[in-house]
Design a protein around this motif. Structure first.
Motif, PDB file in Angstrom:
ATOM      1  N   UNK A  61     -76.888 -86.789  64.061  1.00 24.65           N
ATOM      2  CA  UNK A  61     -76.717 -87.143  62.658  1.00 24.65           C
ATOM      3  C   UNK A  61     -77.467 -86.163  61.762  1.00 24.65           C
ATOM      4  N   UNK A  62     -78.667 -85.756  62.156  1.00 26.76           N
ATOM      5  CA  UNK A  62     -79.456 -84.823  61.338  1.00 26.76           C
ATOM      6  C   UNK A  62     -78.752 -83.466  61.205  1.00 26.76           C
ATOM      7  N   UNK A  63     -78.171 -83.002  62.298  1.00 24.99           N
ATOM      8  CA  UNK A  63     -77.435 -81.726  62.272  1.00 24.99           C
ATOM      9  C   UNK A  63     -76.204 -81.849  61.387  1.00 24.99           C
ATOM     10  N   UNK A  64     -75.491 -82.957  61.551  1.00 26.70           N
ATOM     11  CA  UNK A  64     -74.293 -83.200  60.747  1.00 26.70           C
ATOM     12  C   UNK A  64     -74.652 -83.266  59.270  1.00 26.70           C
ATOM     13  N   UNK A  65     -75.756 -83.911  58.935  1.00 24.66           N
ATOM     14  CA  UNK A  65     -76.195 -84.015  57.542  1.00 24.66           C
ATOM     15  C   UNK A  65     -76.444 -82.649  56.921  1.00 24.66           C
TER      16      UNK A  65
END
Length: 121
Positions: A61-65
């Motif tokens: 999720x952090x990478x996608x954000x």
């Protein structure tokens, strides 16, 4: 667009900078897959949460954000907050669709042997 000597298109520095930023963002495979994820579906263009996009692509999720942030800065996406969740959808359908058409054409040319095989180096 006017042409200068050597038939190089004359664009303003701002337009050149935007083109470079767009191509840099869109040519990253994760960001390209996000754009593709948001153009899928039979009922138009889906709106998806960061978690749904991350799950779909198999990313954290952090990478996608971080990828979504860059696409938002280029106004390729728009975001909508609902409670604690943020939902994303295409913000520039015409530009993204044109880019996808180019990807489809590149894939077709590659499959037909018009383009050379990709190298590992």
């Amino acid at each position: 667009m006017t042409l200068q000597s050597g038939d190089i298109p004359a664009r303003s520095k701002d337009v050149e900078r935007f083109i470079d930023q767009f191509l840099s963002a869109a040519c990253d495979s994760s960001r390209r897959h996000i754009l593709e994820c948001l153009t899928e579906g039979d009922t138009g263009f889906p709106e998806r949460s960061v978690g749904a996009i991350a799950d779909h692509l198999g990313l954290a999720v952090s990478t996608t954000s971080e990828h979504l942030k860059e696409l938002l800065q280029l106004r390729l996406l728009v975001a909508r907050k609902e409670g604690k969740k943020t939902y994303y959808r295409l913000g520039n359908y015409e530009l993204v669709k044109t880019f996808h058409h180019m990807l489809d054409t590149l894939e077709d040319h590659y499959r037909r042997g018009i383009l050379p095989p990709a190298s590992d180096g």
